[in-house]
Structure formats: C-alpha cells, structure tokens
Enzyme design. Structure first.
Site, PDB file in Angstrom:
ATOM      1  N   ARG A  94     -70.236  55.147 -39.091  1.00 45.71           N
ATOM      2  CA  ARG A  94     -70.119  53.715 -38.799  1.00 45.71           C
ATOM      3  C   ARG A  94     -69.234  53.607 -37.561  1.00 45.71           C
ATOM      4  O   ARG A  94     -68.078  54.019 -37.580  1.00 45.71           O
ATOM      5  CB  ARG A  94     -69.510  52.967 -39.987  1.00 45.71           C
ATOM      6  CG  ARG A  94     -69.129  51.546 -39.633  1.00 45.71           C
ATOM      7  CD  ARG A  94     -68.804  50.707 -40.849  1.00 45.71           C
ATOM      8  NE  ARG A  94     -70.023  50.321 -41.544  1.00 45.71           N
ATOM      9  CZ  ARG A  94     -70.092  49.325 -42.436  1.00 45.71           C
ATOM     10  NH1 ARG A  94     -69.022  48.624 -42.737  1.00 45.71           N
ATOM     11  NH2 ARG A  94     -71.240  49.030 -43.027  1.00 45.71           N
ATOM     12  N   GLN A 142     -78.758  48.925 -44.530  1.00 43.71           N
ATOM     13  CA  GLN A 142     -78.786  47.642 -45.230  1.00 43.71           C
ATOM     14  C   GLN A 142     -80.226  47.175 -45.405  1.00 43.71           C
ATOM     15  O   GLN A 142     -80.573  46.575 -46.422  1.00 43.71           O
ATOM     16  CB  GLN A 142     -77.978  46.598 -44.449  1.00 43.71           C
ATOM     17  CG  GLN A 142     -77.869  45.278 -45.158  1.00 43.71           C
ATOM     18  CD  GLN A 142     -77.041  45.345 -46.439  1.00 43.71           C
ATOM     19  OE1 GLN A 142     -75.915  45.834 -46.414  1.00 43.71           O
ATOM     20  NE2 GLN A 142     -77.586  44.876 -47.556  1.00 43.71           N
ATOM     21  N   CYS A 165     -75.989  40.456 -46.468  1.00 41.21           N
ATOM     22  CA  CYS A 165     -75.547  41.854 -46.625  1.00 41.21           C
ATOM     23  C   CYS A 165     -74.133  41.947 -47.195  1.00 41.21           C
ATOM     24  O   CYS A 165     -73.770  42.986 -47.739  1.00 41.21           O
ATOM     25  CB  CYS A 165     -75.646  42.580 -45.282  1.00 41.21           C
ATOM     26  SG  CYS A 165     -74.551  41.921 -43.998  1.00 41.21           S
ATOM     27  N   ASP A 179     -75.876  36.253 -42.189  1.00 44.75           N
ATOM     28  CA  ASP A 179     -74.767  37.209 -42.076  1.00 44.75           C
ATOM     29  C   ASP A 179     -73.606  36.455 -41.417  1.00 44.75           C
ATOM     30  O   ASP A 179     -73.789  35.335 -40.901  1.00 44.75           O
ATOM     31  CB  ASP A 179     -75.231  38.397 -41.195  1.00 44.75           C
ATOM     32  CG  ASP A 179     -74.207  39.519 -41.091  1.00 44.75           C
ATOM     33  OD1 ASP A 179     -73.246  39.557 -41.892  1.00 44.75           O
ATOM     34  OD2 ASP A 179     -74.359  40.375 -40.182  1.00 44.75           O
ATOM     35  N   ARG A 233     -77.908  49.300 -52.188  1.00 43.72           N
ATOM     36  CA  ARG A 233     -77.403  50.226 -51.167  1.00 43.72           C
ATOM     37  C   ARG A 233     -77.284  51.629 -51.774  1.00 43.72           C
ATOM     38  O   ARG A 233     -77.601  52.626 -51.113  1.00 43.72           O
ATOM     39  CB  ARG A 233     -76.022  49.766 -50.665  1.00 43.72           C
ATOM     40  CG  ARG A 233     -76.008  48.453 -49.882  1.00 43.72           C
ATOM     41  CD  ARG A 233     -76.730  48.568 -48.553  1.00 43.72           C
ATOM     42  NE  ARG A 233     -76.160  49.605 -47.722  1.00 43.72           N
ATOM     43  CZ  ARG A 233     -75.093  49.456 -46.931  1.00 43.72           C
ATOM     44  NH1 ARG A 233     -74.507  48.282 -46.849  1.00 43.72           N
ATOM     45  NH2 ARG A 233     -74.647  50.475 -46.191  1.00 43.72           N
ATOM     46  N   HIS A 244     -78.098  48.052 -38.274  1.00 44.00           N
ATOM     47  CA  HIS A 244     -77.579  48.407 -39.603  1.00 44.00           C
ATOM     48  C   HIS A 244     -78.770  48.760 -40.502  1.00 44.00           C
ATOM     49  O   HIS A 244     -79.099  48.035 -41.446  1.00 44.00           O
ATOM     50  CB  HIS A 244     -76.783  47.223 -40.175  1.00 44.00           C
ATOM     51  CG  HIS A 244     -75.947  47.560 -41.363  1.00 44.00           C
ATOM     52  ND1 HIS A 244     -75.769  48.849 -41.837  1.00 44.00           N
ATOM     53  CD2 HIS A 244     -75.212  46.755 -42.207  1.00 44.00           C
ATOM     54  CE1 HIS A 244     -74.975  48.821 -42.893  1.00 44.00           C
ATOM     55  NE2 HIS A 244     -74.626  47.572 -43.140  1.00 44.00           N
TER      56      HIS A 244
END
Ligand code: CP
Ligand code: NVA
Length: 304
Positions: free
Chosen positions: A104, A134, A259, A219, A288, A131
């Site tokens: 990340r 996700q 998310c 988001d 996830r 991402h």
C-alpha cells in the site's frame, strides 16, 4: 520463474477474474463450515504499508494465516524503505525471502517498479491511482446479493479517485455501465475515461446519475494524503451525499456499497449506511478476506 502480479484488475483476464470471484464465494462457505483450507504452509506474505489500514491489514494477515502461512508487517518507519533504500533493491531483497508481497503506497509508479524487480507476485493493496483488491470484494458482494453484474448500471458518486478508477476497470472486465457523478475538477483520469468511453458516463448531478442504477457506491471526499484539502473538499462536494432520498431515484432493488472507512454526514448519511436492506457494507468489508485469499491462491498457483 515467471510471476503474475496484481497491480490493477487488468492483470487478470475476464475469465480469471470470474474464477477468482467464484473461488472467493467457495472459500467463504468453507470458512463458515469450519472446514480447514490451508494449502500454503510455510508460505510468507510480506506486507508493506506506507499508509494506514484496518481492513486491508487484517484481511491479508488473517487470510494468509488461514491459508496455512504467515505474514510480516513492514512499515517505512522501521525498515530501510523509510530511509531511502531504493525500491529496486528492496524488491530484490524482500522477494528472495518471502513468497508473495502486498504493498500500500502513494505513487502507482512505485508499485510498478517494485513488481518489475520482484521475483514473487506483488499485489496492489491501494495506490493513489487504484484499489483493485477492494473491487474483488465489491464484485463478490454484488454477485452474492444480486447475481452477475453483467449488463447492470452502477453509479459512482463522489471523487474521481483510486476507487473510482478501479470501478472503471471493473466496468470493462464485468461488462456493466458506470455512471460517475462528480463535481467539476474532481473527474477521474481523462485517459482512462476516454479508453472506456463506451461504458462510462460522467454526470455533475448525482440525482441524474443514479436514475436506473442497480448498484450505488461512494467513498470519502478526501483520500489518504489529501487530509489538508478536507475542508475545501467538503464545500465542493456539498450535495453529493448518498442518502435514502438519492437511493429512492435508483432502481427498486439497488444496493449501496462503500469501501470504508466512511464519514457519516459527508459522502453518506448515517441512516443509509446502517440500513441493511440497502447497504451491504459489512458483507463488502468481510469479503476482502475471502476475495484476497482466492487472489493469493491464484497468484501462488500461477508461479512457474
Ligand atoms: N477499504 C479499505 O481498504 O480499508 P482500509 O484502509 O482500512 O484497509
Ligand atoms: N480513496 C480512499 C480509499 C480508502 C480505502 C483513500 O485512498 O484513502
């Protein structure tokens, strides 16, 4: 040895993506039945985090343990990565010691460079641009609640950010149409939109965008690294809250995803987030775990 990386959804063919989602659903069922599924004893996952995380860290670490292996958490604060050791050197060294790596970080180019020098699979656990992990969870969640997303209309409300970019890729991979409602100046990457212009429509008005939608997603307005823009963004995104009123304009059985972490009263109302007849965010977060276990299995089995 040839290795497969997962830096964006485009690293998988459409059918590989479908297989991983199917396997994630299967792995979830195995776990619910307490059936052990640990094909990777002694395997080690290296986890490099240059940004904060709850879901990504817990899901990868728990997932690797459940697959029979273990993980090492690496932060720039206490590794040489934070003291300027070149990515190329770090990639060659770390990948000689572990079996798979997730990262990340900020610039997407950094993970591309790491992957280029890594002898083991590298997974994008979020960059400023994408991402994709996700999206595996989000697609699994849609499939479990409503079946195939093929031919559906999905609406993204909010910032044209890393998640939005991954939704554009998902639209192409899963064959759905993506409406994007964002204020001017917060559009997703123009080149990515142009490449997918047959299935992406940009709106300024969220009310127009959600009409006829089967799946609505949002988001945070300020992503990690943009904290100092929070106040300015709150003003620019006023009117972009996803709430019951907005969801009423979507299709009757439309579901809502986020998310997480969520900012109640900004991009989503607290009432909508908590309304489990529409909001599937807790299943989405749980997935996830299952989706990344299926992804790690796929990548580890594709080492040649
Ligand atoms: N959705 C997500 O990636 O959450 P974390 O930042 O907690 O990992
Ligand atoms: N767009 C958000 C996603 C967090 C999971 C960020 O990059 O901070």
């Amino acid at each position: 040895m040839t290795v497969r990386h997962f830096l964006t959804l485009n690293d998988l063919s459409d059918s590989e993506l479908a297989t991983i989602i199917e396997r994630a659903v299967e792995m979830k069922a195995l776990r619910k039945q307490h059936i052990e599924n640990a094909p990777f004893p002694n395997h080690v996952l290296g986890m490099i985090f240059e940004k904060s995380s709850t879901r990504t860290r817990v899901s990868f670490e728990a997932g690797m343990a459940q697959l029979g292996g273990s993980s090492i958490f690496l932060s720039p604060r206490d590794t040489q990565l934070g003291r300027g050791e070149p990515i190329e050197d770090s990639a060659r060294v770390i990948s000689r010691m572990v079996d798979i790596i997730m990262i990340r970080t900020f610039e997407h180019e950094k993970i591309e460079r790491f992957a280029q020098y890594s002898s083991v699979p590298v997974i994008n656990a979020l960059t400023d641009d994408y991402h994709p992990c996700q999206l595996l969870a989000d697609i699994q969640t849609y499939v479990e609640h409503r079946g195939s997303p093929q031919g559906k209309t999905v609406t993204w409300v909010g910032d044209g950010n890393n998640m939005c970019h991954s939704y554009i890729n998902a639209a192409a991979k899963c064959d759905f149409h993506l409406n994007i409602a964002c204020p001017e100046g917060f559009d997703p990457d123009q080149a990515l939109v142009s490449k997918n212009s047959d299935r992406v429509t940009i709106y300024r008005d969220p009310k127009e965008a959600v009409k006829g939608s089967d799946w609505v997603v949002t988001d945070v307005w300020a992503s990690m690294g943009q904290e100092e823009e929070q106040k300015e963004r709150e003003a620019k995104f006023a009117g972009y809250e996803v709430n019951h009123e907005l969801m009423k304009l979507a299709n009757k059985d439309a579901i809502f995803m986020h998310c997480l972490p969520a900012h109640r009263g900004e991009e989503v109302s607290g009432e909508l987030l908590e309304d489990e007849s529409i909001s599937v965010v807790w299943d989405e977060a749980e997935n996830r775990l299952h989706a990344q276990k299926a992804l790690m299995e796929f990548l580890l089995n594709h080492r040649k």
